[in-house]
Structures are given as structure tokens and as C-alpha cells.
Write a protein that holds these residues in place. Structure first.
Motif, short mmCIF file in Angstrom:
data_model
loop_
_atom_site.label_atom_id
_atom_site.label_comp_id
_atom_site.label_asym_id
_atom_site.label_seq_id
_atom_site.Cartn_x
_atom_site.Cartn_y
_atom_site.Cartn_z
N GLY A 22 0.92 -1.16 -0.09
CA GLY A 22 0.00 0.05 0.04
C GLY A 22 0.74 1.28 0.13
O GLY A 22 0.21 2.50 -0.14
N LYS A 23 2.13 1.15 0.18
CA LYS A 23 2.93 2.14 0.11
C LYS A 23 3.82 2.44 -1.23
O LYS A 23 4.44 1.29 -1.62
N GLU A 24 3.69 3.69 -1.59
CA GLU A 24 4.19 3.84 -3.08
C GLU A 24 5.71 4.47 -2.93
O GLU A 24 5.95 5.15 -2.13
N TYR A 25 6.66 3.73 -3.79
CA TYR A 25 7.96 4.31 -3.86
C TYR A 25 8.32 4.86 -5.38
O TYR A 25 8.00 3.87 -6.30
N SER A 26 8.97 6.00 -5.47
CA SER A 26 9.20 6.47 -6.85
C SER A 26 10.72 6.05 -7.18
O SER A 26 11.60 6.35 -6.45
N LEU A 27 10.82 5.20 -8.17
CA LEU A 27 12.44 4.93 -8.58
C LEU A 27 12.61 5.28 -9.98
O LEU A 27 11.84 5.16 -10.87
N PRO A 28 13.91 5.88 -10.01
CA PRO A 28 14.35 6.34 -11.30
C PRO A 28 14.55 5.18 -12.47
O PRO A 28 14.91 4.03 -11.85
N VAL A 29 14.23 5.48 -13.53
CA VAL A 29 14.50 4.45 -14.60
C VAL A 29 15.63 5.11 -15.55
O VAL A 29 15.50 6.22 -16.03
N ILE A 30 16.47 4.08 -15.55
CA ILE A 30 17.76 4.25 -16.24
C ILE A 30 17.70 3.67 -17.65
O ILE A 30 17.42 2.69 -17.73
N LYS A 31 18.20 4.42 -18.79
CA LYS A 31 18.03 4.10 -19.99
C LYS A 31 19.66 3.91 -20.65
O LYS A 31 20.28 4.86 -20.71
N GLY A 32 19.83 2.87 -21.50
CA GLY A 32 21.06 2.88 -21.93
C GLY A 32 21.00 3.31 -23.59
O GLY A 32 19.95 3.71 -23.87
N THR A 33 22.08 3.22 -24.05
CA THR A 33 22.02 3.75 -25.43
C THR A 33 21.60 2.96 -26.48
O THR A 33 21.46 3.31 -27.66
N GLU A 34 21.46 1.69 -26.13
CA GLU A 34 21.02 0.64 -27.23
C GLU A 34 19.15 0.49 -26.62
O GLU A 34 18.70 -0.54 -27.10
N GLY A 35 18.82 1.32 -25.77
CA GLY A 35 17.30 1.21 -25.68
C GLY A 35 16.97 0.26 -24.45
O GLY A 35 15.92 -0.23 -24.47
N PHE A 45 16.48 -0.94 -20.49
CA PHE A 45 15.79 -0.11 -19.53
C PHE A 45 16.38 -0.58 -18.11
O PHE A 45 16.37 -1.96 -17.90
N ALA A 46 16.40 -0.04 -16.99
CA ALA A 46 16.72 -0.63 -15.75
C ALA A 46 15.59 0.24 -14.52
O ALA A 46 15.93 1.36 -14.83
N VAL A 47 15.41 -0.22 -13.89
CA VAL A 47 14.86 0.33 -12.52
C VAL A 47 15.95 0.47 -11.41
O VAL A 47 16.38 -0.34 -11.12
N ASP A 48 16.21 1.55 -11.18
CA ASP A 48 17.56 1.94 -10.31
C ASP A 48 16.83 1.85 -8.69
O ASP A 48 15.99 2.47 -8.33
N ILE A 49 17.30 0.66 -8.13
CA ILE A 49 16.63 0.31 -6.69
C ILE A 49 17.61 0.66 -5.90
O ILE A 49 17.76 0.13 -4.71
N SER A 50 18.74 1.25 -6.14
CA SER A 50 19.97 1.38 -5.32
C SER A 50 19.60 2.29 -3.85
O SER A 50 20.28 1.90 -2.86
N LYS A 51 18.46 2.84 -3.83
CA LYS A 51 18.21 3.72 -2.59
C LYS A 51 16.88 3.06 -2.07
O LYS A 51 16.30 3.65 -1.09
N LEU A 52 16.53 1.85 -2.48
CA LEU A 52 15.05 1.49 -2.07
C LEU A 52 15.08 0.80 -0.74
O LEU A 52 14.15 1.31 -0.01
N ARG A 53 16.33 0.39 -0.11
CA ARG A 53 16.17 0.08 1.13
C ARG A 53 16.45 1.10 2.11
O ARG A 53 15.86 0.92 3.21
N ASP A 54 16.94 2.19 1.72
CA ASP A 54 17.13 3.32 2.61
C ASP A 54 15.42 3.66 2.66
O ASP A 54 15.26 4.41 3.86
N GLN A 55 14.87 3.75 1.81
CA GLN A 55 13.48 4.33 1.82
C GLN A 55 12.54 3.40 2.29
O GLN A 55 11.38 4.08 2.88
N SER A 56 12.55 2.08 2.27
CA SER A 56 11.47 1.21 2.78
C SER A 56 12.03 -0.03 3.42
O SER A 56 11.05 -0.80 3.83
N GLN A 57 13.29 -0.54 3.44
CA GLN A 57 13.50 -1.47 4.42
C GLN A 57 13.23 -2.71 3.54
O GLN A 57 13.83 -3.77 4.01
N TYR A 58 13.08 -2.80 2.37
CA TYR A 58 12.92 -3.70 1.40
C TYR A 58 14.35 -3.76 0.58
O TYR A 58 15.07 -2.87 0.10
#
Ligand code: ACO
Length: 431
Positions: free
Chosen positions: A10-23, A25-38
Motif C-alpha cells: 500500500g505504500k508507493e515508492y518512486s524509483l528512477p528509470v535508467i536508459k542505456g544507449t541501445e534502448g 531499461f533498468a529500474v534503479d533500486i539502489s536507494k530502495l532499502r534506505d526508503q523502505s527497508q526492502y
């Protein structure tokens, strides 16, 4: 930059999407634990990007492989291993003078320090050459401690990289010579990198080995095709060790050990052993494939399957062609190639392999080429390691040059016992 939204309980977290030069995509979860404990859990890291990298691009669905943007097919056709190595490490094709300088450094550094030769004597005669290679790379590093820890310019780095690429060839050939009780042979400065390796492997003091140009070409191609392959097990190992601040030689020595296993670089040896067993038992190929499908004793079709390629491995196609060409040229046949081709034909039509998207990988035909050249079975993975040096070096350098690089330190989900008191199972006498 766009964002992805993750909803956890039920709690929302906004995560940056990284795009490579060949299209990609990755969801950057490097700060997820700081924000959520997950944390995220990805056993085997099959869906985890561990870094950004500008070295090699693979599209596993389309069977695309490019080093620094150059398609593998073009490099295989037009380049040499030394030119490809420079390109992978420095990011573009070299000028003529850059290539000449680098080749000169490879020649200059091909000798081993006299003190190092005694290290070979410490190994039993049947020591696996991959163990010798890894240990010797680390030992050699001890002779250049200043250089390795004070690389203050690109010229210093080029010197260190050239030492490594040059000396692994000498170490590998020397390990082979020691294993057959023959004297170590040193290089001839006028010879090319590959020619010199063949000379060090197969010449005797009174009987020089004159390399056939087609064999030199085939070995160049073999090395080019193995030169890099983005974040595989050994390259990730090199980057992980590098992230702690370890020097290039130490990091690459760890990469050699990671490459050794049969699920990775050791598959080239395992694939030929599998073909030999089928030959020896006179086993119909179809019966062997059925055994694989039944996972009998955990057997696999070695040289088949890949974490990233889900259509075909472009390296396997090129290696298959080289294997056929070399054998034709020598007017020889190799029953193992016939068995391998039949295996591929049967497997590629079989629902088990189609469903799981399993195709011949780089290790399926490469052993046939090495057999034709005269490389012994236990040296196959060493050949892979010689080829992979530029990729490991380039990846190490990306870590080294990144001033914001954090140490690689994954997390885990603990599944062991909860806290419990110290209670002995039996009555013991105090030690
Ligand atoms: N033969 C038979 N079955 C296979 C093979 C194979 N070579 N490879 C994968 N499978 C099966 C697995 O058993 C699994 O089946 P399941 O769904 O019934 O459980 C399914 O295909 C998926 O395989 P995974 O093991 O999950 O695939 P993963 O991506 O983890 O492994 C690997 C990739 C290690 C390359 C695997 O395909 C393999 O073991 N191949 C044989 C060894 C080999 O050739 N390694 C060299 C790879 S290239 C390189 O590293 C240089």
C-alpha cells in the motif's frame, strides 16, 4: 529521466528509470532499502544490472554482440586479436602508431622474471593449468608492486595492461611445457602475438615450429571471439574484486578462477569430454539427448544454453565455420565434429531445447578448433582466459576510473536459525 512506481503493502515508492544507449531499461533500486527497508532478491542475478558499462553490448534475443560498438562479425573478419584488445580497452580502433606502440610493448614484456620460473617447480606435474595461471598472475604482480599501485597516467596503465596480456601467453605456454617435461621456449620478437604463442607452445630448442598462416588466423579469430562478453561470472568477479581497490593482477587472477568452472569457461573442455564419451561408448546421439532431457545424473548438453542468448550465439556460428575450414584445409576429419553437428541438429529440433531456448554457445565448437591446432584438452580453458584478458582489463579500468565507485556488497535474506542460547548437546570436558 522517467520514474517507475513500486507499491509495497500500500505504500508507493518512486524509483528512477535508467536508459542505456541501445534502448535498454533498468529500474534503479539502489536507494530502495534506505526508503523502505526492502531489498530486491534475484538468485543468480539473472535480472540484475550490477553496473553501467560502455564496453560491450549484447542483445540476446537478436544474437547481437558488439565490442565498443563494432559488430563481432566485422571484427572477426577484419581485425586481429591485438587490435581488438586495444579497442576493447581504450574504446575505439587504434591509429597505426598506437597499434605499433602497443604491439611493441607486448613484445617488450613477454619474458618472465627469472625469479618467477621457480614457482612452476612447486606445482605437481599434473596440476591443472588454470590453477597455475591464476597463481602465476598473482605471483608476477609481486614483481611490479610499485607499478600496480601507482598508475598515475594512461601510459602507465597501457604498460601494465601490455605486461598482463603478454605474460599470460608466456605463462600458459610455459605451464604446458613444464607439464610435458620440456624446456620453456621464449618468443621471437619478429613474430606476431599469436604466432609467438604457437611458437612458445610447440617449438623445441632444436626444432622450431613454423605456424601455418591459416592456423594463426584461426587462433586470432578464436581469441577475438572470446575477448569480452559483458557481465558474465568471471568479469563480474573481476569487477567485484576491483571494487575493493585490489590491483589489476589480483583482480584478474580471481577472474581466472571464476572462469574455470564447467558452467562458464570450463565448458569448452567439458563439451569435448562429452563428445569423447559419446564416441567411446558408441552411443547414438538421440540416446544421449534423451539422457540429457531426463536429466540423468544431472547431465547437460555441454556447450549449449546461455543466460543471455535466447536465439543464437553469434560466436558459435563463426567458430563452427572455422572448425570446418581448418579441418578441410588439413585434409583431416574429426569424428567429434560430426558428433557435435549431429547433436546440434537433434537438439535444435527437440521440444525440450526449443522450449528452454537452448542453443550452441561459444564453447560448443571451440574445442574442435583447439584439437585441430594441437592444444591439449586441459589447456582449453586457459586459451579462453588468454582471449578474455582485454575484457577483464577494460572492466577493471571502468571500476578503477570511476571515482564514485562503491564497493560491491550485495545483501541477502537470512533463512537460518533465530537467536538461541548456547546449550551444549552433550557434556564435554572443557578444552
Ligand atoms: N543442457 C540441458 N538442459 C539445460 C542446459 C543444457 N546445456 N542448459 C540449461 N538447461 C535447462 C535447465 O536444466 C533448466 O531446465 P528446467 O527449466 O527444466 O529446470 C532450463 O534449461 C533453464 O536453465 P538454467 O540453468 O536456469 O539457465 P541459466 O541461465 O541459469 O544457465 C548456463 C545458463 C549455465 C549456460 C546453462 O545453460 C548451462 O549449464 N549450460 C551448459 C554449460 C555451458 O555450456 N556453459 C557455458 C556457457 S557460455 C560461457 O559461460 C562462456
Amino acid at each position: 529521466m522517467s520514474n517507475a512506481t513500486l507499491n509495497i503493502e500500500g505504500k508507493e515508492y518512486s524509483l528512477p528509470v535508467i536508459k542505456g544507449t541501445e534502448g535498454e531499461f533498468a529500474v534503479d533500486i539502489s536507494k530502495l532499502r534506505d526508503q523502505s527497508q526492502y531489498i530486491t532478491l534475484d538468485d543468480g542475478l539473472g535480472n540484475t544490472g550490477s553496473c553501467t558499462s560502455a564496453i560491450t553490448f549484447i542483445d540476446g534475443d537478436k544474437g547481437i554482440l558488439r565490442y565498443r560498438g563494432y559488430p563481432i562479425e566485422e571484427l572477426a573478419e577484419k581485425s586481429t586479436f591485438v587490435e581488438t584488445a586495444w579497442t576493447i580497452i581504450w574504446g575505439r580502433l587504434p591509429t597505426e602508431s598506437e597499434l605499433r606502440r602497443f604491439s611493441g610493448l607486448l613484445t617488450e614484456h613477454e619474458l618472465l622474471h627469472e625469479g618467477i620460473k621457480h614457482h612452476f617447480d612447486g606445482f605437481p606435474i599434473d596440476a591443472p593449468p588454470m590453477a597455475i595461471l591464476s597463481a602465476m598472475i598473482n605471483s608476477i604482480g609481486c614483481y611490479y608492486q610499485d607499478l600496480l599501485t601507482n598508475m598515475s597516467s594512461e601510459a602507465d596503465f597501457e604498460d601494465v595492461a601490455a605486461r598482463l596480456i603478454s605474460k599470460v601467453r608466456t605463462i600458459s605456454a610455459a605451464a604446458y611445457k613444464m607439464s610435458i617435461g620440456r624446456p620453456i621456449i621464449y618468443g621471437v620478437p619478429e613474430y606476431s602475438y599469436v604466432q609467438n604463442f604457437l611458437h612458445m607452445m610447440f617449438s623445441l630448442p632444436n626444432r622450431p615450429y613454423i605456424a601455418d598462416p591459416d592456423i594463426v588466423k584461426a587462433l586470432n579469430l578464436f581469441l577475438i571471439l572470446h575477448a569480452d562478453h559483458e557481465q558474465n561470472c568471471s568479469t563480474s568477479t573481476v569487477r567485484m574484486v576491483a571494487s575493493s581497490g585490489a590491483n589489476l593482477f589480483a583482480s584478474v587472477a580471481a577472474g581466472v578462477c571464476a572462469l574455470w568452472g564447467p558452467l562458464h569457461g570450463g565448458a569448452n573442455q567439458a563439451a569435448v569430454q562429452m563428445l569423447e564419451e559419446i564416441q567411446k561408448a558408441n552411443l547414438p546421439v538421440k540416446d544421449f539427448v534423451e539422457k540429457v532431457k531426463r536429466k540423468e545424473n544431472g547431465i547437460k548438453l555441454m556447450g549449449f544454453g546461455h543466460r543471455v542468448y535466447k536465439n543464437f550465439d553469434p560466436r558459435s556460428k563463426i567458430l563452427h565455420d572455422i572448425a570446418k575450414k581448418i579441418l578441410n584445409k588439413k585434409g583431416q576429419s574429426d569424428e567429434l565434429l560430426d558428433i557435435a553437428q549431429e547433436l546440434a541438429e537433434v537438439a535444435l529440433k527437440d521440444e525440450y531445447f526449443i522450449e528452454r531456448k537452448l542453443y550452441p554457445n561459444v564453447d560448443f565448437y571451440s574445442g574442435i578448433i583447439m584439437r585441430a591446432i594441437g592444444i591439449p584438452l586441459n589447456m582449453f580453458t586457459v586459451m579462453f582466459a588468454i582471449g578474455r584478458m582485454p575484457g577483464w582489463i577494460a572492466n577493471w579500468k571502468e571500476v578503477y576510473d570511476n571515482k564514485k565507485q562503491r564497493i560491491y556488497r550485495p545483501r541477502q535474506i537470512y533463512t537460518g536459525k533465530n537467536q538461541r542460547p548456547y546449550e551444549l548437546i552433550d557434556k564435554r570436558i572443557s578444552p
